[in-house]
Design a protein around this motif. Structure first.
Motif, mmCIF file in Angstrom:
data_model
loop_
_atom_site.group_PDB
_atom_site.id
_atom_site.type_symbol
_atom_site.label_atom_id
_atom_site.label_comp_id
_atom_site.label_asym_id
_atom_site.label_seq_id
_atom_site.Cartn_x
_atom_site.Cartn_y
_atom_site.Cartn_z
ATOM 1 N N ARG A 6 -16.143 6.756 -1.402
ATOM 2 C CA ARG A 6 -17.158 7.714 -1.002
ATOM 3 C C ARG A 6 -18.010 7.153 0.141
ATOM 4 N N GLY A 7 -18.381 5.885 0.055
ATOM 5 C CA GLY A 7 -19.165 5.236 1.106
ATOM 6 C C GLY A 7 -18.392 5.156 2.415
ATOM 7 N N CYS A 9 -16.050 7.242 3.384
ATOM 8 C CA CYS A 9 -16.003 8.598 3.941
ATOM 9 C C CYS A 9 -17.302 8.946 4.663
ATOM 10 N N ILE A 10 -18.416 8.537 4.090
ATOM 11 C CA ILE A 10 -19.714 8.809 4.720
ATOM 12 C C ILE A 10 -19.826 8.070 6.049
ATOM 13 N N LEU A 11 -19.392 6.818 6.097
ATOM 14 C CA LEU A 11 -19.442 6.048 7.343
ATOM 15 C C LEU A 11 -18.552 6.654 8.419
ATOM 16 N N CYS A 13 -17.705 9.824 8.687
ATOM 17 C CA CYS A 13 -18.346 11.070 9.140
ATOM 18 C C CYS A 13 -19.500 10.777 10.093
ATOM 19 N N LEU A 14 -20.294 9.764 9.805
ATOM 20 C CA LEU A 14 -21.398 9.406 10.687
ATOM 21 C C LEU A 14 -20.885 8.913 12.040
#
Length: 94
Positions: A6-7, A9-11, A13-14
């Protein structure tokens, strides 16, 4: 989903969001410098940055040289083009 996945994926996307943002003045100046260096091949004389202006989705970067004025148009997508203005003709009103 694990917290690590999950982390990640967030990175991602950013990072992609930063790439899709508008071009900064520093990025436009860097692209313009590279484009003008390729255009001149060190034959244009002493070139100095005159001014920069953002118009809609492009930057206009003006450079001053002894015999010419150069305008590099830098689009937000990274494309660029060089326009050359002859100072002797501009002074004569031609």
């Amino acid at each position: 989903m694990t917290p690590l996945f999950r982390g990640g994926c967030i990175l991602i996307c950013l990072a992609l969001g930063a790439c899709a943002g508008p071009m900064t003045q520093r990025e436009a100046r860097g692209i313009a410098n590279q484009r003008l260096a390729r255009f001149c091949h060190a034959k244009c004389g002493n070139i100095t940055l005159a001014r920069m202006q953002k118009i809609k989705d492009r930057w206009l970067v003006d450079y001053d040289a002894p015999a010419h004025t150069f305008t590099v148009i830098v689009e937000d997508n990274g494309n660029s083009a060089v326009n050359v203005w002859d100072k002797s003709k501009a002074a004569n009103g031609q």
